[in-house]
Design a protein around this motif. Structure first.
Motif, PDB file in Angstrom:
ATOM      1  N   LYS A  96       0.813  -1.216  -0.059  1.00  0.00           N
ATOM      2  CA  LYS A  96       0.131  -0.041   0.009  1.00  0.00           C
ATOM      3  C   LYS A  96       0.843   1.271  -0.072  1.00  0.00           C
ATOM      4  O   LYS A  96       0.736   2.278  -0.902  1.00  0.00           O
ATOM      5  CB  LYS A  96      -0.902   0.089   1.176  1.00  0.00           C
ATOM      6  CG  LYS A  96      -1.830   1.373   1.044  1.00  0.00           C
ATOM      7  CD  LYS A  96      -3.018   1.071   2.216  1.00  0.00           C
ATOM      8  CE  LYS A  96      -3.883   2.205   2.135  1.00  0.00           C
ATOM      9  NZ  LYS A  96      -4.916   1.995   3.011  1.00  0.00           N
ATOM     10  N   ASN A  97       1.885   1.357   0.728  1.00  0.00           N
ATOM     11  CA  ASN A  97       2.619   2.520   0.987  1.00  0.00           C
ATOM     12  C   ASN A  97       3.498   2.657  -0.396  1.00  0.00           C
ATOM     13  O   ASN A  97       3.827   3.951  -0.664  1.00  0.00           O
ATOM     14  CB  ASN A  97       3.266   2.509   2.315  1.00  0.00           C
ATOM     15  CG  ASN A  97       2.492   2.873   3.463  1.00  0.00           C
ATOM     16  OD1 ASN A  97       1.798   3.788   3.630  1.00  0.00           O
ATOM     17  ND2 ASN A  97       2.250   1.754   4.240  1.00  0.00           N
ATOM     18  N   SER A  98       4.146   1.812  -0.791  1.00  0.00           N
ATOM     19  CA  SER A  98       4.778   1.796  -2.218  1.00  0.00           C
ATOM     20  C   SER A  98       4.078   2.343  -3.317  1.00  0.00           C
ATOM     21  O   SER A  98       4.253   3.167  -4.083  1.00  0.00           O
ATOM     22  CB  SER A  98       5.697   0.586  -2.541  1.00  0.00           C
ATOM     23  OG  SER A  98       4.836  -0.570  -2.818  1.00  0.00           O
ATOM     24  N   GLY A  99       2.692   1.851  -3.119  1.00  0.00           N
ATOM     25  CA  GLY A  99       1.771   2.314  -4.320  1.00  0.00           C
ATOM     26  C   GLY A  99       1.423   3.721  -4.186  1.00  0.00           C
ATOM     27  O   GLY A  99       1.325   4.528  -5.184  1.00  0.00           O
ATOM     28  N   LEU A 100       1.281   4.181  -2.765  1.00  0.00           N
ATOM     29  CA  LEU A 100       0.830   5.636  -2.637  1.00  0.00           C
ATOM     30  C   LEU A 100       1.944   6.486  -2.956  1.00  0.00           C
ATOM     31  O   LEU A 100       1.813   7.564  -3.528  1.00  0.00           O
ATOM     32  CB  LEU A 100       0.326   5.557  -1.132  1.00  0.00           C
ATOM     33  CG  LEU A 100      -0.805   5.062  -0.791  1.00  0.00           C
ATOM     34  CD1 LEU A 100      -1.121   5.189   0.690  1.00  0.00           C
ATOM     35  CD2 LEU A 100      -2.244   5.765  -1.466  1.00  0.00           C
ATOM     36  N   TRP A 101       3.144   6.064  -2.585  1.00  0.00           N
ATOM     37  CA  TRP A 101       4.479   6.746  -2.915  1.00  0.00           C
ATOM     38  C   TRP A 101       4.550   7.137  -4.351  1.00  0.00           C
ATOM     39  O   TRP A 101       4.886   7.830  -4.887  1.00  0.00           O
ATOM     40  CB  TRP A 101       5.681   5.806  -2.438  1.00  0.00           C
ATOM     41  CG  TRP A 101       7.023   6.540  -2.623  1.00  0.00           C
ATOM     42  CD1 TRP A 101       7.567   7.642  -1.854  1.00  0.00           C
ATOM     43  CD2 TRP A 101       7.766   6.229  -3.800  1.00  0.00           C
ATOM     44  NE1 TRP A 101       8.718   8.076  -2.702  1.00  0.00           N
ATOM     45  CE2 TRP A 101       9.001   7.089  -3.802  1.00  0.00           C
ATOM     46  CE3 TRP A 101       7.816   5.334  -4.634  1.00  0.00           C
ATOM     47  CZ2 TRP A 101      10.002   7.073  -4.643  1.00  0.00           C
ATOM     48  CZ3 TRP A 101       8.816   5.016  -5.570  1.00  0.00           C
ATOM     49  CH2 TRP A 101       9.861   6.021  -5.545  1.00  0.00           C
ATOM     50  N   LEU A 102       4.421   5.901  -5.161  1.00  0.00           N
ATOM     51  CA  LEU A 102       4.608   5.907  -6.634  1.00  0.00           C
ATOM     52  C   LEU A 102       3.581   6.743  -7.078  1.00  0.00           C
ATOM     53  O   LEU A 102       3.907   7.652  -8.090  1.00  0.00           O
ATOM     54  CB  LEU A 102       4.334   4.488  -7.392  1.00  0.00           C
ATOM     55  CG  LEU A 102       4.922   4.288  -8.565  1.00  0.00           C
ATOM     56  CD1 LEU A 102       6.082   4.630  -8.955  1.00  0.00           C
ATOM     57  CD2 LEU A 102       4.544   2.698  -8.878  1.00  0.00           C
ATOM     58  N   ALA A 103       2.296   6.770  -6.709  1.00  0.00           N
ATOM     59  CA  ALA A 103       1.154   7.617  -7.258  1.00  0.00           C
ATOM     60  C   ALA A 103       1.791   8.979  -6.961  1.00  0.00           C
ATOM     61  O   ALA A 103       1.392   9.950  -7.822  1.00  0.00           O
ATOM     62  CB  ALA A 103      -0.110   7.270  -6.336  1.00  0.00           C
ATOM     63  N   GLY A 104       2.275   9.556  -5.702  1.00  0.00           N
ATOM     64  CA  GLY A 104       2.582  10.671  -5.320  1.00  0.00           C
ATOM     65  C   GLY A 104       3.543  11.284  -6.422  1.00  0.00           C
ATOM     66  O   GLY A 104       3.882  12.472  -6.901  1.00  0.00           O
ATOM     67  N   ARG A 105       4.574  10.293  -6.657  1.00  0.00           N
ATOM     68  CA  ARG A 105       5.706  10.651  -7.640  1.00  0.00           C
ATOM     69  C   ARG A 105       5.143  11.010  -8.844  1.00  0.00           C
ATOM     70  O   ARG A 105       5.671  11.736  -9.644  1.00  0.00           O
ATOM     71  CB  ARG A 105       6.881   9.661  -7.767  1.00  0.00           C
ATOM     72  CG  ARG A 105       7.559   9.085  -6.395  1.00  0.00           C
ATOM     73  CD  ARG A 105       8.641   9.940  -6.210  1.00  0.00           C
ATOM     74  NE  ARG A 105       9.730   9.695  -7.502  1.00  0.00           N
ATOM     75  CZ  ARG A 105      10.520  10.371  -7.524  1.00  0.00           C
ATOM     76  NH1 ARG A 105      11.092  11.347  -6.572  1.00  0.00           N
ATOM     77  NH2 ARG A 105      11.265  10.345  -8.587  1.00  0.00           N
ATOM     78  N   ARG A 106       4.244  10.123  -9.148  1.00  0.00           N
ATOM     79  CA  ARG A 106       3.477  10.536 -10.770  1.00  0.00           C
ATOM     80  C   ARG A 106       2.884  11.729 -10.866  1.00  0.00           C
ATOM     81  O   ARG A 106       2.894  12.176 -11.757  1.00  0.00           O
ATOM     82  CB  ARG A 106       2.550   9.306 -10.840  1.00  0.00           C
ATOM     83  CG  ARG A 106       2.075   9.174 -12.112  1.00  0.00           C
ATOM     84  CD  ARG A 106       1.266   8.221 -12.573  1.00  0.00           C
ATOM     85  NE  ARG A 106      -0.276   8.195 -12.791  1.00  0.00           N
ATOM     86  CZ  ARG A 106      -1.061   7.304 -13.093  1.00  0.00           C
ATOM     87  NH1 ARG A 106      -0.996   6.115 -12.519  1.00  0.00           N
ATOM     88  NH2 ARG A 106      -2.183   7.691 -13.518  1.00  0.00           N
ATOM     89  N   GLU A 107       2.194  11.886  -9.485  1.00  0.00           N
ATOM     90  CA  GLU A 107       1.520  13.289  -9.771  1.00  0.00           C
ATOM     91  C   GLU A 107       2.444  14.594  -9.641  1.00  0.00           C
ATOM     92  O   GLU A 107       2.335  15.411 -10.383  1.00  0.00           O
ATOM     93  CB  GLU A 107       0.692  13.584  -8.533  1.00  0.00           C
ATOM     94  CG  GLU A 107      -0.823  12.605  -8.521  1.00  0.00           C
ATOM     95  CD  GLU A 107      -1.729  13.138  -9.580  1.00  0.00           C
ATOM     96  OE1 GLU A 107      -1.612  14.468  -9.735  1.00  0.00           O
ATOM     97  OE2 GLU A 107      -1.841  12.449 -10.704  1.00  0.00           O
ATOM     98  N   LYS A 108       3.759  14.530  -8.990  1.00  0.00           N
ATOM     99  CA  LYS A 108       4.873  15.530  -9.012  1.00  0.00           C
ATOM    100  C   LYS A 108       5.095  15.745 -10.583  1.00  0.00           C
ATOM    101  O   LYS A 108       5.464  16.730 -10.879  1.00  0.00           O
ATOM    102  CB  LYS A 108       5.816  14.958  -8.018  1.00  0.00           C
ATOM    103  CG  LYS A 108       5.339  15.375  -6.505  1.00  0.00           C
ATOM    104  CD  LYS A 108       6.501  15.227  -5.639  1.00  0.00           C
ATOM    105  CE  LYS A 108       6.466  15.330  -4.032  1.00  0.00           C
ATOM    106  NZ  LYS A 108       7.197  14.949  -3.196  1.00  0.00           N
ATOM    107  N   LEU A 109       5.509  14.539 -11.002  1.00  0.00           N
ATOM    108  CA  LEU A 109       6.215  14.543 -12.462  1.00  0.00           C
ATOM    109  C   LEU A 109       5.148  15.199 -13.410  1.00  0.00           C
ATOM    110  O   LEU A 109       5.549  15.883 -14.071  1.00  0.00           O
ATOM    111  CB  LEU A 109       6.585  13.046 -12.875  1.00  0.00           C
ATOM    112  CG  LEU A 109       7.082  12.865 -14.145  1.00  0.00           C
ATOM    113  CD1 LEU A 109       8.334  13.653 -14.152  1.00  0.00           C
ATOM    114  CD2 LEU A 109       7.414  11.471 -14.586  1.00  0.00           C
TER     115      LEU A 109
END
Length: 162
Positions: free
Chosen positions: A139-152
């Protein structure tokens, strides 16, 4: 929807890894997925949700052992087992007054896993707990990845608008 794909991706990858780890360590893959599910289902996230899930899973294992061993005291009196199950189920719910035991489904997940493995908790506990770690990571790696995607995406949008 913005988090679904990254969450699905990390869950898929780590689920496959969990299957391999479980077999390699002689653990119960299905019980590990129950531990993982407990984390995903817990209303609290992050480290707090992890500890709440941990405490409720473990308490469920203990409550199941109370039912199993308590019912064995009078093996020919089925009614004792039914009464004990009712009393313990009540206690499993009432313990939710304490924050670390507040996730009632986690308690029932721990108990069900113990019942499913005929009370052999020695293999259930490490399977549940390592599965919980995997659930936290999924869950937390998925949320982290989603956050990185939004920043990009935000940076790309900013550059394109200039």
């Amino acid at each position: 929807m913005k988090t679904l794909i990254p969450l699905a991706l990390t869950t898929g990858i780590l689920s496959g890894l969990w299957g391999w780890v479980a077999v390699s360590l002689g653990l119960l893959a299905w019980a590990g997925f129950l531990g993982c599910t407990a984390y995903f289902a817990c209303p609290q996230g992050g480290v707090k949700g992890f500890f709440i899930s941990l405490c409720t899973l473990c308490s469920g294992v203990l409550w199941a052992l109370v039912i199993i061993h308590g019912s064995a005291l009078a093996p020919h009196a089925d009614i004792l087992g039914y009464v004990m199950t009712g009393v313990v189920a009540f206690l499993m719910c009432i313990q939710a007054r304490h924050i670390l035991l507040s996730f009632v489904p986690g308690t029932f997940i721990g108990a069900c896993a113990t019942f499913a493995n005929q009370g052999e908790w020695h293999n259930v506990v490490p399977s549940l707990l390592l599965g919980l770690v995997f659930g936290f990571a999924m869950k937390n790696s998925g949320l982290w990845l989603a956050g990185r995607r939004e920043k990009l995406k935000s940076k790309t949008d900013l550059v394109l608008s200039e």
